[in-house]
Write an enzyme that holds these catalytic residues in place. Structure first.
Site, PDB file in Angstrom:
ATOM      1  N   LYS A   1      -3.653  14.685  10.419  1.00 46.48           N
ATOM      2  CA  LYS A   1      -4.609  13.683   9.954  1.00 46.48           C
ATOM      3  C   LYS A   1      -3.997  12.299  10.074  1.00 46.48           C
ATOM      4  O   LYS A   1      -3.123  11.914   9.307  1.00 46.48           O
ATOM      5  CB  LYS A   1      -5.045  13.912   8.510  1.00 46.48           C
ATOM      6  CG  LYS A   1      -6.371  13.188   8.277  1.00 46.48           C
ATOM      7  CD  LYS A   1      -6.629  12.630   6.929  1.00 46.48           C
ATOM      8  CE  LYS A   1      -5.889  11.433   6.481  1.00 46.48           C
ATOM      9  NZ  LYS A   1      -6.346  10.149   7.044  1.00 46.48           N
TER      10      LYS A   1
ATOM     11  N   GLY B   1       3.832   8.265   3.512  1.00 47.17           N
ATOM     12  CA  GLY B   1       2.884   7.276   2.986  1.00 47.17           C
ATOM     13  C   GLY B   1       3.340   6.767   1.638  1.00 47.17           C
ATOM     14  O   GLY B   1       4.542   6.732   1.356  1.00 47.17           O
ATOM     15  N   SER B   2       2.382   6.402   0.799  1.00 48.45           N
ATOM     16  CA  SER B   2       2.724   5.764  -0.473  1.00 48.45           C
ATOM     17  C   SER B   2       3.245   6.784  -1.484  1.00 48.45           C
ATOM     18  O   SER B   2       2.904   7.969  -1.433  1.00 48.45           O
ATOM     19  CB  SER B   2       1.500   5.056  -1.042  1.00 48.45           C
ATOM     20  OG  SER B   2       0.480   5.991  -1.309  1.00 48.45           O
ATOM     21  N   THR B   3       4.045   6.309  -2.408  1.00 50.32           N
ATOM     22  CA  THR B   3       4.589   7.172  -3.456  1.00 50.32           C
ATOM     23  C   THR B   3       3.459   7.713  -4.331  1.00 50.32           C
ATOM     24  O   THR B   3       3.476   8.886  -4.719  1.00 50.32           O
ATOM     25  CB  THR B   3       5.640   6.401  -4.275  1.00 50.32           C
ATOM     26  OG1 THR B   3       6.740   6.116  -3.390  1.00 50.32           O
ATOM     27  CG2 THR B   3       6.167   7.200  -5.444  1.00 50.32           C
TER      28      THR B   3
ATOM     29  N   GLY C   1       1.864  10.453  -2.481  1.00 44.84           N
ATOM     30  CA  GLY C   1       2.856  11.530  -2.396  1.00 44.84           C
ATOM     31  C   GLY C   1       2.875  12.372  -3.669  1.00 44.84           C
ATOM     32  O   GLY C   1       2.951  13.600  -3.614  1.00 44.84           O
TER      33      GLY C   1
ATOM     34  N   GLU D   1       7.850  11.699   2.672  1.00 47.14           N
ATOM     35  CA  GLU D   1       8.640  10.523   3.038  1.00 47.14           C
ATOM     36  C   GLU D   1       7.862   9.336   2.496  1.00 47.14           C
ATOM     37  O   GLU D   1       6.826   8.975   3.040  1.00 47.14           O
ATOM     38  CB  GLU D   1       8.812  10.483   4.565  1.00 47.14           C
ATOM     39  CG  GLU D   1      10.009   9.679   4.988  1.00 47.14           C
ATOM     40  CD  GLU D   1       9.686   8.223   5.112  1.00 47.14           C
ATOM     41  OE1 GLU D   1       9.860   7.490   4.106  1.00 47.14           O
ATOM     42  OE2 GLU D   1       9.244   7.810   6.188  1.00 47.14           O
TER      43      GLU D   1
ATOM     44  N   CYS E   1       8.918   1.471   5.576  1.00 44.36           N
ATOM     45  CA  CYS E   1       9.419   2.087   4.346  1.00 44.36           C
ATOM     46  C   CYS E   1      10.880   1.711   4.108  1.00 44.36           C
ATOM     47  O   CYS E   1      11.326   1.654   2.975  1.00 44.36           O
ATOM     48  CB  CYS E   1       9.240   3.588   4.391  1.00 44.36           C
ATOM     49  SG  CYS E   1       9.781   4.313   5.916  1.00 44.36           S
TER      50      CYS E   1
ATOM     51  N   GLU F   1       7.464  -1.787  -4.288  1.00 49.54           N
ATOM     52  CA  GLU F   1       7.344  -1.919  -2.835  1.00 49.54           C
ATOM     53  C   GLU F   1       6.164  -2.843  -2.500  1.00 49.54           C
ATOM     54  O   GLU F   1       5.034  -2.603  -2.913  1.00 49.54           O
ATOM     55  CB  GLU F   1       7.112  -0.546  -2.208  1.00 49.54           C
ATOM     56  CG  GLU F   1       7.022  -0.609  -0.689  1.00 49.54           C
ATOM     57  CD  GLU F   1       6.937   0.775  -0.052  1.00 49.54           C
ATOM     58  OE1 GLU F   1       6.026   1.541  -0.409  1.00 49.54           O
ATOM     59  OE2 GLU F   1       7.787   1.075   0.801  1.00 49.54           O
TER      60      GLU F   1
HETATM   61  P1  NAI Z   1      -1.615   5.977   1.631  1.00 52.30           P
HETATM   62  O1  NAI Z   1      -0.451   6.689   1.064  1.00 52.30           O
HETATM   63  O2  NAI Z   1      -2.850   5.877   0.819  1.00 52.30           O
HETATM   64  O3  NAI Z   1      -2.067   6.660   3.018  1.00 52.30           O
HETATM   65  C1  NAI Z   1      -1.252   7.439   3.838  1.00 52.30           C
HETATM   66  C2  NAI Z   1      -2.039   8.623   4.382  1.00 52.30           C
HETATM   67  O4  NAI Z   1      -2.445   9.486   3.323  1.00 52.30           O
HETATM   68  C3  NAI Z   1      -3.329   8.254   5.104  1.00 52.30           C
HETATM   69  O5  NAI Z   1      -3.527   9.128   6.193  1.00 52.30           O
HETATM   70  C4  NAI Z   1      -4.388   8.504   4.040  1.00 52.30           C
HETATM   71  O6  NAI Z   1      -5.675   8.737   4.552  1.00 52.30           O
HETATM   72  C5  NAI Z   1      -3.842   9.721   3.359  1.00 52.30           C
HETATM   73  N1  NAI Z   1      -4.305   9.923   1.980  1.00 52.30           N
HETATM   74  C6  NAI Z   1      -4.722   8.992   1.080  1.00 52.30           C
HETATM   75  N2  NAI Z   1      -5.010   9.567  -0.097  1.00 52.30           N
HETATM   76  C7  NAI Z   1      -4.793  10.899   0.047  1.00 52.30           C
HETATM   77  C8  NAI Z   1      -4.899  12.023  -0.831  1.00 52.30           C
HETATM   78  N3  NAI Z   1      -5.300  11.890  -2.094  1.00 52.30           N
HETATM   79  N4  NAI Z   1      -4.573  13.249  -0.359  1.00 52.30           N
HETATM   80  C9  NAI Z   1      -4.152  13.395   0.902  1.00 52.30           C
HETATM   81  N5  NAI Z   1      -4.037  12.375   1.776  1.00 52.30           N
HETATM   82  C10 NAI Z   1      -4.346  11.134   1.354  1.00 52.30           C
HETATM   83  O7  NAI Z   1      -1.131   4.557   2.059  1.00 52.30           O
HETATM   84  P2  NAI Z   1      -2.008   3.209   2.203  1.00 52.30           P
HETATM   85  O8  NAI Z   1      -3.060   3.175   1.142  1.00 52.30           O
HETATM   86  O9  NAI Z   1      -2.461   3.081   3.585  1.00 52.30           O
HETATM   87  O10 NAI Z   1      -0.929   2.104   1.889  1.00 52.30           O
HETATM   88  C11 NAI Z   1      -0.641   1.772   0.549  1.00 52.30           C
HETATM   89  C12 NAI Z   1       0.827   1.556   0.324  1.00 52.30           C
HETATM   90  O11 NAI Z   1       1.547   2.733   0.656  1.00 52.30           O
HETATM   91  C13 NAI Z   1       1.464   0.505   1.187  1.00 52.30           C
HETATM   92  O12 NAI Z   1       1.253  -0.767   0.703  1.00 52.30           O
HETATM   93  C14 NAI Z   1       2.904   0.927   1.145  1.00 52.30           C
HETATM   94  O13 NAI Z   1       3.505   0.472  -0.028  1.00 52.30           O
HETATM   95  C15 NAI Z   1       2.843   2.411   1.124  1.00 52.30           C
HETATM   96  N6  NAI Z   1       3.033   2.994   2.467  1.00 52.30           N
HETATM   97  C16 NAI Z   1       4.245   3.549   2.773  1.00 52.30           C
HETATM   98  C17 NAI Z   1       4.477   4.036   4.041  1.00 52.30           C
HETATM   99  C18 NAI Z   1       5.779   4.616   4.425  1.00 52.30           C
HETATM  100  O14 NAI Z   1       6.152   4.579   5.592  1.00 52.30           O
HETATM  101  N7  NAI Z   1       6.521   5.211   3.504  1.00 52.30           N
HETATM  102  C19 NAI Z   1       3.479   3.955   5.088  1.00 52.30           C
HETATM  103  C20 NAI Z   1       2.216   3.398   4.659  1.00 52.30           C
HETATM  104  C21 NAI Z   1       2.043   2.938   3.393  1.00 52.30           C
END
Ligand code: NAI
Ligand code: MG
Length: 483
Positions: free
Chosen positions: A182, A234-236, A239, A256, A290, A387
């Site tokens: 996804k 993605g986000s903590t 996660g 991660e 990250c 972050e």
């Molecule tokens: P997010 O964590 O919401 O999204 C990442 C992925 O998870 C996307 O594919 C999203 O559709 C999916 N997702 C969202 N909610 C979900 C759920 N409940 N169950 C399963 N999958 C779900 O990240 P977002 O909102 O795009 O960015 C927000 C913050 O997250 C950023 O400002 C940053 O701080 C952090 N982030 C960290 C990353 C990293 O590389 N560690 C990468 C992107 C964001």
């Protein structure tokens, strides 16, 4: 170049080797953030689509085309994927840049190069992960096998879309799993092209599905009992929700997540090199990384000298079109990120830190944001604890090694840490004491697919990259025979 590239058709989902419409018709408009303009319509996968993909994955795992394929042939197939990514590098880099707002050159030499490398590297591991024969009492033969976990659900973010997809799909397929990917809702383009490439090299049906959509699509994957393993970046916050969600079916899960990495400049550092490393450490990919070195801690005795050189370097960074050769920073990925970064700049000022540079939009049309530097930041400030995921750095000074170590470790994250010093003993002492999955000395963001990567504390679970990244997608089976 960006104008004559064909966008992939994102209105269908790749399920069971076919391009299918979502079971319940739904789509959204994907955006080019550098222009704030719609790019294309994208299908939204729902629960029924997740279920179809899971069924196709299980059928694929049971098929002789996949189960009967020698490991070396899996490797050959992955190697071919790497080759095609290289042949199509410019097209893929253009798509990545259009979708994320990142610089085209960074997409080409960073993202796309690394995606190709991941397929080649893990192609090589496909026939090199072995079990053991164990020294049990002589009347037994006792050995282990590393088996595929089964169906792997990969949920990825938008900051390095193709590279993240590759770093999860390649090792999972190398170990013989099936994958349901996804992509992030902000950046579906290269995931869809990647599905076409895997189709082209003859990956058996069902072994990869690509489901576009929002968080709800990911949620449905986490909830589905037919998925054995979730790998998430993605986000903590998300996660944590995923880990909770995995508890119901006791899925294997690797995470991660975010970071608030310290980048420490000691008094004996090579200042010129440190300035360069600290600058790219925070501003690469507009700070949307990250591992971003978002806390810069400078020894008080060199603070003025370092900051003068650092601020001069930051002033030279031009934000501008991702395709313009003079641009040093592109656009943030979305309005959400732009608003998030803006709100942290406001917060930093309210908390009493000094806004030394930037803090304002970097252009008129897209979500550009100027490289931003805060000075006089206190360790307890939220801009030093949370972050931001944007081009904002929190700088402060320290007096002793003990003090800086305590400050560096006193956050909820533990992804990476950097230090600049020529004192060998200190470098090792600090490297051992820092609570971080990766420690860089006199370099920053040097990441290799050969090396394990992952977080301590709330930065996550598990390690991607290297041998660990392959073993992540295996179960260990023990077999004991009485002879
Ligand atoms: P997010 O964590 O919401 O999204 C990442 C992925 O998870 C996307 O594919 C999203 O559709 C999916 N997702 C969202 N909610 C979900 C759920 N409940 N169950 C399963 N999958 C779900 O990240 P977002 O909102 O795009 O960015 C927000 C913050 O997250 C950023 O400002 C940053 O701080 C952090 N982030 C960290 C990353 C990293 O590389 N560690 C990468 C992107 C964001
Ligand atoms: Mg986009």
């Amino acid at each position: 170049m960006e104008n004559d590239i064909a966008l992939p058709d994102c209105t269908r989902l790749f399920i069971g080797g076919h391009w299918e419409e979502p079971a319940v018709a739904a789509s959204y408009t994907n955006e080019n953030p550098a222009l704030r303009k719609g790019l294309c319509e994208v299908a939204i996968a729902g629960e029924k689509d997740v279920d179809r993909a899971v069924k196709a994955a299980h059928a694929g795992l049971a098929s002789k085309e996949w189960a009967g394929l020698p490991a070396a042939d899996r490797g050959r197939l992955l190697w071919k994927v790497g080759q095609i990514i290289r042949e199509r590098a410019k097209e893929l880099a253009t798509l990545e840049s259009l979708d994320t707002g990142k610089l085209y050159v960074e997409a080409l030499y960073g993202d796309i190069e690394n995606a190709a490398g991941a397929f080649e590297y893990y192609g090589g591991w496909s026939n090199k992960i072995t079990g053991q024969v164990l020294p049990v009492p002589p009347r037994f033969l006792d050995y282990t096998r590393r088996e595929a976990v089964g169906v792997v659900g990969a949920i990825i973010p938008w900051n390095f879309p193709l590279m993240m997809a590759a770093m999860k799909i390649a090792p999972a397929l190398a170990m013989g799993n099936a994958v349901i990917l996804k992509p992030a809702e902000q950046t579906p383009l290269t995931a869809v092209v990647l599905a076409r490439i895997l189709e082209e090299v003859g990956l058996p049906k069902g072994i990869l599905s690509v489901l576009t959509g929002f968080g709800d699509t990911g949620k449905a994957m986490v909830a589905h009992p037919g998925i054995d393993n979730i790998t998430f970046t993605g986000s903590t916050a998300v996660g944590k929700a995923i880990m909770r969600g995995c508890a119901d079916t006791l899925k294997r899960v690797s995470l991660e997540l975010g970071g608030k990495s310290p980048n420490i400049v000691f008094e004996d550092a090579d200042i010129k090199r440190a300035v360069r490393g600290v600058t790219t450490g925070i501003y690469y990919n507009q700070g949307q990384m990250c591992t971003a070195g978002s806390r810069v801690l400078v020894h008080e005795s060199i603070h003025n000298q370092f900051m003068d050189a650092f601020l001069a370097a930051v002033k030279e960074i031009e934000t501008g079109s991702p395709f313009d050769k003079t641009s040093r920073m592109g656009s943030l990925v979305s309005k959400e990120q732009f608003d998030r970064v803006s709100s942290y700049v406001e917060l930093g000022q309210k908390e009493g830190a000094t806004l030394a540079l930037g803090g304002t939009p970097g252009g008129s049309e897209g979500y550009f944001f100027r490289p931003t530097v805060f000075t006089d930041v206190q360790p307890h400030h939220r801009i030093a604890q949370e972050e931001i995921f944007g081009p904002v750095v929190a700088t402060s000074t320290f007096k002793t090694e003990e003090e800086v170590l305590a400050v560096a470790n006193n956050v909820s994250y533990g992804l990476a840490a950097g230090m600049w010093t020529n004192d060998l003993a200190r470098a090792h002492r600090m490297a051992h004491a820092l609570k971080a999955g990766t420690v860089w000395v006199n370099t920053y963001n040097a990441m290799w697919r050969e090396s394990p990567f992952g977080g301590y504390k709330q930065s996550g679970h598990g390690r991607e990259g290297g041998q660990d990244g392959a073993e992540l997608y295996t179960e260990v089976k023990n077999i004991c025979i009485s002879i």
